[in-house]
Structures are given as structure tokens and as C-alpha cells.
Motif scaffolding. Structure first.
Motif, PDB file in Angstrom:
ATOM      1  N   GLY A  87      29.460  21.082  29.900  1.00  8.44           N
ATOM      2  CA  GLY A  87      28.495  22.164  29.978  1.00  8.44           C
ATOM      3  C   GLY A  87      28.076  22.535  31.383  1.00  8.44           C
ATOM      4  N   LEU A  88      28.838  22.097  32.380  1.00  6.54           N
ATOM      5  CA  LEU A  88      28.514  22.424  33.766  1.00  6.54           C
ATOM      6  C   LEU A  88      29.070  23.807  34.104  1.00  6.54           C
ATOM      7  N   PRO A  89      28.384  24.554  34.973  1.00  3.43           N
ATOM      8  CA  PRO A  89      28.855  25.899  35.345  1.00  3.43           C
ATOM      9  C   PRO A  89      29.985  25.842  36.354  1.00  3.43           C
ATOM     10  N   PHE A  90      31.126  25.303  35.937  1.00  3.00           N
ATOM     11  CA  PHE A  90      32.265  25.126  36.830  1.00  3.00           C
ATOM     12  C   PHE A  90      33.119  26.391  36.822  1.00  3.00           C
ATOM     13  N   ALA A  91      33.639  26.732  37.985  1.00  5.21           N
ATOM     14  CA  ALA A  91      34.481  27.918  38.101  1.00  5.21           C
ATOM     15  C   ALA A  91      35.691  27.808  37.185  1.00  5.21           C
ATOM     16  N   PRO A 128      51.939  22.215  44.001  1.00  2.61           N
ATOM     17  CA  PRO A 128      51.225  22.567  42.773  1.00  2.61           C
ATOM     18  C   PRO A 128      49.811  23.021  43.125  1.00  2.61           C
ATOM     19  N   VAL A 129      49.354  24.100  42.509  1.00  6.48           N
ATOM     20  CA  VAL A 129      48.059  24.661  42.868  1.00  6.48           C
ATOM     21  C   VAL A 129      47.243  24.983  41.626  1.00  6.48           C
ATOM     22  N   VAL A 130      45.960  25.230  41.869  1.00 10.13           N
ATOM     23  CA  VAL A 130      45.085  25.812  40.862  1.00 10.13           C
ATOM     24  C   VAL A 130      44.552  27.118  41.426  1.00 10.13           C
ATOM     25  N   VAL A 131      44.157  27.990  40.523  1.00 10.88           N
ATOM     26  CA  VAL A 131      43.660  29.306  40.915  1.00 10.88           C
ATOM     27  C   VAL A 131      42.298  29.529  40.276  1.00 10.88           C
ATOM     28  N   GLN A 132      41.370  30.007  41.095  1.00 12.34           N
ATOM     29  CA  GLN A 132      40.049  30.396  40.613  1.00 12.34           C
ATOM     30  C   GLN A 132      39.771  31.817  41.069  1.00 12.34           C
ATOM     31  N   GLU A 133      39.085  32.577  40.239  1.00 11.21           N
ATOM     32  CA  GLU A 133      38.667  33.901  40.691  1.00 11.21           C
ATOM     33  C   GLU A 133      37.605  33.733  41.777  1.00 11.21           C
ATOM     34  N   PHE A 134      37.706  34.548  42.805  1.00 12.01           N
ATOM     35  CA  PHE A 134      36.750  34.465  43.902  1.00 12.01           C
ATOM     36  C   PHE A 134      35.357  34.839  43.410  1.00 12.01           C
ATOM     37  N   THR A 135      34.373  33.986  43.690  1.00  9.98           N
ATOM     38  CA  THR A 135      32.985  34.249  43.317  1.00  9.98           C
ATOM     39  C   THR A 135      32.265  34.894  44.492  1.00  9.98           C
ATOM     40  N   ALA A 136      31.808  36.121  44.300  1.00 11.88           N
ATOM     41  CA  ALA A 136      31.048  36.788  45.364  1.00 11.88           C
ATOM     42  C   ALA A 136      29.825  35.950  45.705  1.00 11.88           C
ATOM     43  N   ASN A 137      29.644  35.677  46.992  1.00 16.62           N
ATOM     44  CA  ASN A 137      28.538  34.806  47.404  1.00 16.62           C
ATOM     45  C   ASN A 137      28.138  35.130  48.833  1.00 16.62           C
ATOM     46  N   SER A 138      27.199  34.379  49.352  1.00 12.26           N
ATOM     47  CA  SER A 138      26.651  34.633  50.682  1.00 12.26           C
ATOM     48  C   SER A 138      27.577  34.180  51.801  1.00 12.26           C
ATOM     49  N   SER A 163      31.350  28.650  54.595  1.00  9.83           N
ATOM     50  CA  SER A 163      32.540  28.451  53.789  1.00  9.83           C
ATOM     51  C   SER A 163      33.807  28.643  54.602  1.00  9.83           C
ATOM     52  N   GLU A 164      34.816  27.827  54.321  1.00 12.88           N
ATOM     53  CA  GLU A 164      36.111  28.005  54.976  1.00 12.88           C
ATOM     54  C   GLU A 164      36.781  29.292  54.527  1.00 12.88           C
ATOM     55  N   LEU A 165      36.271  29.915  53.468  1.00 15.42           N
ATOM     56  CA  LEU A 165      36.804  31.185  52.995  1.00 15.42           C
ATOM     57  C   LEU A 165      36.086  32.380  53.600  1.00 15.42           C
ATOM     58  N   ALA A 166      35.029  32.123  54.381  1.00 13.26           N
ATOM     59  CA  ALA A 166      34.309  33.210  55.029  1.00 13.26           C
ATOM     60  C   ALA A 166      35.173  33.809  56.140  1.00 13.26           C
ATOM     61  N   VAL A 193      28.937  17.501  45.399  1.00 14.20           N
ATOM     62  CA  VAL A 193      29.143  18.661  44.539  1.00 14.20           C
ATOM     63  C   VAL A 193      29.043  19.902  45.414  1.00 14.20           C
ATOM     64  N   ASP A 194      30.076  20.737  45.398  1.00 11.91           N
ATOM     65  CA  ASP A 194      30.068  22.000  46.143  1.00 11.91           C
ATOM     66  C   ASP A 194      29.622  23.104  45.195  1.00 11.91           C
ATOM     67  N   VAL A 195      28.546  23.791  45.572  1.00  6.78           N
ATOM     68  CA  VAL A 195      27.956  24.801  44.699  1.00  6.78           C
ATOM     69  C   VAL A 195      27.805  26.120  45.455  1.00  6.78           C
ATOM     70  N   LEU A 196      28.165  27.205  44.792  1.00  3.10           N
ATOM     71  CA  LEU A 196      27.949  28.545  45.322  1.00  3.10           C
ATOM     72  C   LEU A 196      26.823  29.213  44.547  1.00  3.10           C
ATOM     73  N   ARG A 197      26.062  30.056  45.242  1.00  2.00           N
ATOM     74  CA  ARG A 197      25.061  30.861  44.563  1.00  2.00           C
ATOM     75  C   ARG A 197      25.752  32.148  44.102  1.00  2.00           C
ATOM     76  N   GLY A 198      26.163  32.176  42.845  1.00  2.00           N
ATOM     77  CA  GLY A 198      26.857  33.329  42.295  1.00  2.00           C
ATOM     78  C   GLY A 198      25.893  34.388  41.784  1.00  2.00           C
ATOM     79  N   PRO A 199      26.416  35.533  41.388  1.00  6.19           N
ATOM     80  CA  PRO A 199      25.553  36.619  40.904  1.00  6.19           C
ATOM     81  C   PRO A 199      24.794  36.254  39.640  1.00  6.19           C
ATOM     82  N   ASP A 200      25.314  35.283  38.865  1.00  2.00           N
ATOM     83  CA  ASP A 200      24.667  34.899  37.610  1.00  2.00           C
ATOM     84  C   ASP A 200      24.110  33.487  37.640  1.00  2.00           C
ATOM     85  N   GLY A 201      24.007  32.919  38.832  1.00  2.00           N
ATOM     86  CA  GLY A 201      23.495  31.560  38.933  1.00  2.00           C
ATOM     87  C   GLY A 201      24.453  30.662  39.685  1.00  2.00           C
TER      88      GLY A 201
END
Length: 372
Positions: free
Chosen positions: A159-163, A217-227, A247-250, A287-295
Motif C-alpha cells: 500500500g505504499l505510493p511507489f512509482a 536489464p532496466v526498469v521504466v517509470q513514468e517521470f513524475t513532475a516535481n520540484s 535530483s540527478e534528473l534535474a 527512502v527516496d521520495v518526490l513531492r508529486g502533484p497528488d502527494g
């Protein structure tokens, strides 16, 4: 007490700080390196080690698999601990009743801190656990954080809000699918030092990544808009530490970590960090957490992270190690010798491939008290 460090880098800041605390209080700290040349390089926390604190060194393999004692360059006797014995035979000991109990308990530490996360380190930790020695974090809990597909499945089941995360065999396969519908985050499937974490907005980006990481081998996540800032939440034995890191993605890339009081975190984030540890069975983790548009969105979980520059973290870790060792020493356990390759070890070794293709009840201040 005798505390073992399973690591290739005993000079790592948090480990060096813990070593200083423990040795100053009269405890013994050993360095067990699972990754030395041919498996028997010895790390030594001696007079010229981190902070000048003396420790002892353990050889995880021993020359040709043999175990015994030898003298170090200073003339001090150093015990070797071999969990396999010559030519793969266990160096077990039979008790008065003839029961085989495993290696001499005097050659083992009272507790081990598992900083390394390689397959060899995990297998070594599992074998130590099979002999009844506590390891922080456990080998199984650490392994849960190495495969990002399994990580995401476990987190979302809890039940964790994982990407949302999906696996792809190679980046070339991803590029062959054409233009992505939106920005993607591409990560190595198996978490390790120097692994891939990159943003790809176009098929050209994917092709460039595929050229640099063939066969990965990779995994893919949709980019979460964040600060553009990652919230780094670290927990040691239930005690929360926090920081903000660019973020290293900034666009301007990763920057230094800024201090952040846990009290400054958004409501519910501290509880989220603790829930994550409970779900994965971790006691020392990040735990790495982003502040997403929905939490909040959890994007990664790390077993035994660096926790650099966090006041109080070394003390919390030293407390945890000593309390765990004391609890294990007083708990009635029946130690039985495992087979040469236990089922637990085999399962963990299968969790993470050996090679990858890639580019280059709290005791206050327990560590202050000398015991054992």
C-alpha cells in the motif's frame, strides 16, 4: 562486544564514525571484505585505520579456502574465520554429544553490519545468519532492495505510493518501440553503485542510452513532475533523518545534500518512511521520495545507505548494533551447521545476477558502555 563490518570500504564516513564510537568504548570492530581479489583480500582497521582506531581483520575466504591464525605486520595475531574450510569443507566442531555446531563461535563477531550489497556479500551474510549470528540488515531484507521490479511489487502490495514500475530486457528494446508517450525514467533493474538512472524524453534519448548500456536489464517509470529536489529520508532503528538533494534528473544535475529537519517534512511523510521499513523488514535504510502533484511518490528504497552528515546517525547505529548483539547473546538459540550452500544463500544469490554490462527497546547511549 565484537562488531563486524561487511564492507569493501571501512573508511566510509558513517562506518568510520561508528568504529570510533565503539572502539573508544572498548568494543572490538572487525572488517570483513567480501570482494577482495579472489575473495581473500583482508581489510584492516588498525593503528593507521580510520580515525587511528585499532580493530582486527577477517578474511572471508582464506588462502585457498583454509582458515587459521596469522601474524599481521605489527606482530599481532589475527584470527581467520572460514565458513567453508579447505576445499569447500566446513570447519565444523562436534560437541560432547557429537552434535555438529558449525565453526568456533569465538571466530565470529556478535553482530555484523551489512553495508555491502553485492551477491557475494549477501551470500556471506546469509551464511553467517545460518550459524545464528545477527546481521543488520538481514540478507533477505537487503536482497529485497536490489531488484527494482521486486521492490516495486512489494511496496505497492504493502500500500505504499511507489512509482509504477515495469521491466524491460534492454534499452534497445524500449527504443525499438518508438517515441515514448511522455518523459520516462530509466534505471538499472539491479540496484548497485554506479548503476543507471536517467531521464529519456525521446526515442533519440533512448537510443543514446542503449548505446552506452548495451545488454543492461532496466526498469521504466513514468517521470513524475516535481520540484527537482529529492527528499532523502533515512531511518536507523526507527529514528528518522532527512535531507534535500538536487535530483540527478534535474537539468543542472545532482547537487549536495541540504540538511532538513524531520519536523519540516510534509504531514505523513515520517510515517511513510517507517511503513516502508516495516514492509521490507529493514532497520537501517533510505527512502527516496518526490513531492508529486497528488502527494508523495516513493521512487527507491535502499538498504544501509550512506547517511552522510546526519548528526546522531552514527550513535543510533552503534546503539542498534550493541543492543542487537546483547539480545542475541542472551537469547536461547540452537545453532546447527548449515549445508555448504544453504537454501537461503542460494535463494539470495539468485536474486541478483553476479555480473552486469555497464560503463565505468532502546538503550540510551549503549555504545558508551563496554561489554564483552
Amino acid at each position: 562486544m565484537r562488531i563486524g563490518l561487511i564492507t569493501t570500504d571501512p573508511a566510509h564516513p558513517v562506518l568510520a564514525a561508528v568504529t570510533a564510537l565503539l572502539t573508544a568504548a572498548g568494543h572490538r570492530v572487525d572488517h570483513l571484505d567480501p570482494e577482495g581479489p579472489e575473495g581473500h583480500r583482508v581489510g584492516h582497521l588498525g593503528p593507521e585505520g580510520p580515525g587511528g582506531h585499532r580493530g582486527d581483520h577477517l578474511d572471508p575466504e582464506g588462502p585457498h579456502g583454509h582458515w587459521g591464525d596469522h601474524l599481521d605486520p605489527d606482530g599481532h595475531r589475527v584470527g581467520h574465520l572460514d565458513l567453508e574450510g579447505p576445499h569447500g569443507h566446513r570447519d565444523d566442531h562436534a560437541g560432547p554429544d557429537g552434535a555438529v555446531s558449525g565453526p568456533d563461535r569465538g571466530g565470529l563477531a556478535d553482530v555484523y553490519l551489512l553495508k555491502a550489497r553485492t551477491p557475494r556479500a549477501l551470500a556471506l551474510a546469509a551464511r553467517l545468519e545460518a550459524y545464528g549470528v545477527p546481521v543488520l540488515n538481514s540478507a533477505a531484507a537487503t536482497a529485497r532492495c536490489q531488484d527494482r521490479v521486486a521492490m516495486a511489487e512489494l511496496a505497492r502490495t504493502a500500500g505504499l505510493p511507489f512509482a509504477a514500475t515495469r521491466a524491460v530486457d534492454t534499452i534497445g528494446e524500449l527504443a525499438a518501440a518508438g517515441e515514448p508517450a511522455g518523459p520516462l525514467v530509466v534505471k538499472s533493474r539491479y540496484s548497485r553503485r554506479g548503476d543507471l538512472v536517467a531521464r529519456a524524453d525521446t526515442v533519440a534519448d533512448l537510443r543514446e542510452l542503449a548505446a552506452g548500456w548495451p545488454g543492461e536489464p532496466v526498469v521504466v517509470q513514468e517521470f513524475t513532475a516535481n520540484s527537482g529536489w529529492d527528499h532523502k529520508l533515512w531511518v536507523v532503528d526507527g529514528q528518522l533523518f532527512a535531507g534535500l538533494r538536487r535530483s540527478e534528473l534535474a537539468p543542472d544535475g545532482r547537487g549536495p545534500t541540504r540538511p532538513l529537519s524531520p519536523g519540516e517534512l510534509p504531514a505523513g511523510w515520517a510515517e511513510l518512511a517507517l511503513r516502508t521499513g516495516a514492509a521490507f523488514g529493514l532497520e537501517v535504510y533510505g527512502v527516496d521520495v518526490l513531492r508529486g502533484p497528488d502527494g508523495p511518490v516513493v521512487v527507491d528504497v535502499n538498504a544501509f545507505p550512506g547517511i552522510r552528515g546526519q548528526a546522531g546517525a552514527p550513535e543510533a547505529l552503534a546503539d542498534l548494533a550493541l543492543r542487537t548483539a546483547r539480545t542475541a547473546a542472551t537469547a536461547p538459540t540452537a545453532r546447527t551447521a548449515p549445508t555448504a550452500r544453504t537454501a537461503a544463500t542460494a535463494a539470495i544469490a539468485r536474486t541478483v545476477p553476479t555480473t552486469h554490462t555497464a560503463p565505468a527497546a532502546q538503550e540510551t547511549k549503549a555504545w558508551r558502555r563496554k561489554s564483552g
